[in-house]
Design a protein around this motif. Structure first.
Motif, short mmCIF file in Angstrom:
data_model
loop_
_atom_site.label_atom_id
_atom_site.label_comp_id
_atom_site.label_asym_id
_atom_site.label_seq_id
_atom_site.Cartn_x
_atom_site.Cartn_y
_atom_site.Cartn_z
N SER A 24 -9.96 26.36 19.96
CA SER A 24 -9.31 27.27 20.90
C SER A 24 -9.06 28.59 20.19
CB SER A 24 -7.99 26.67 21.37
OG SER A 24 -7.04 26.68 20.31
N LEU A 25 -8.71 29.60 20.96
CA LEU A 25 -8.41 30.90 20.38
C LEU A 25 -7.25 30.81 19.41
CD1 LEU A 25 -8.89 33.92 20.20
CD2 LEU A 25 -7.39 34.20 22.18
N ASP A 26 -6.19 30.11 19.79
CA ASP A 26 -5.03 29.96 18.91
C ASP A 26 -5.40 29.26 17.60
OD1 ASP A 26 -3.25 31.27 20.57
OD2 ASP A 26 -2.50 29.43 21.52
N GLU A 27 -6.17 28.19 17.70
CA GLU A 27 -6.60 27.47 16.50
C GLU A 27 -7.48 28.35 15.63
OE1 GLU A 27 -6.88 22.84 17.94
OE2 GLU A 27 -8.41 24.25 18.69
N SER A 28 -8.35 29.13 16.26
CA SER A 28 -9.23 30.02 15.51
C SER A 28 -8.44 31.10 14.77
CB SER A 28 -10.24 30.69 16.45
OG SER A 28 -11.12 29.74 16.99
N VAL A 29 -7.46 31.68 15.45
CA VAL A 29 -6.63 32.72 14.83
C VAL A 29 -5.84 32.13 13.66
CG1 VAL A 29 -4.66 34.27 15.18
CG2 VAL A 29 -6.49 34.16 16.88
N HIS A 30 -5.28 30.94 13.87
CA HIS A 30 -4.52 30.29 12.79
C HIS A 30 -5.43 30.02 11.59
CE1 HIS A 30 -1.65 27.73 10.74
NE2 HIS A 30 -2.60 26.82 10.63
N GLU A 33 -6.27 33.26 9.75
CA GLU A 33 -5.15 33.68 8.90
C GLU A 33 -5.13 32.86 7.60
OE1 GLU A 33 -1.88 33.08 11.57
OE2 GLU A 33 -1.97 35.12 12.33
#
Length: 77
Positions: A24-30, A33
């Motif tokens: 997901s986008l959130d998982e990818s961003v995390h 980082e």
């Protein structure tokens, strides 16, 4: 703190997961980082190692002196 090899393996794992594109986008961003933190830690470790590299230079009658090895960087960051 993990050693350089462990950090590098973790970074490679992060890159592989991101390249699969199944997150997901959130998982990818995390993960991105986390990858940036790992990359910075690896870079810091490499810079520290570079600073410790020394070359023995022959001086006169078998006398030696220690000088720092001047390594050029590619300028990429």
């Amino acid at each position: 703190m993990a050693n350089f090899e462990e950090q590098l393996m973790a970074l490679e794992s992060v890159v592989e997961k991101l390249e699969r594109g199944e997150l997901s986008l959130d998982e990818s961003v995390h993960l991105f980082e986390e990858g940036v933190k790992l990359s910075n830690a690896c870079k810091k470790e490499l810079e520290a190692a570079e600073g410790r590299i020394q070359v023995l230079v022959e001086q006169g009658r078998n006398a030696m002196r220690v000088v720092n090895l001047d390594v050029e960087t590619s300028g990429e960051e």
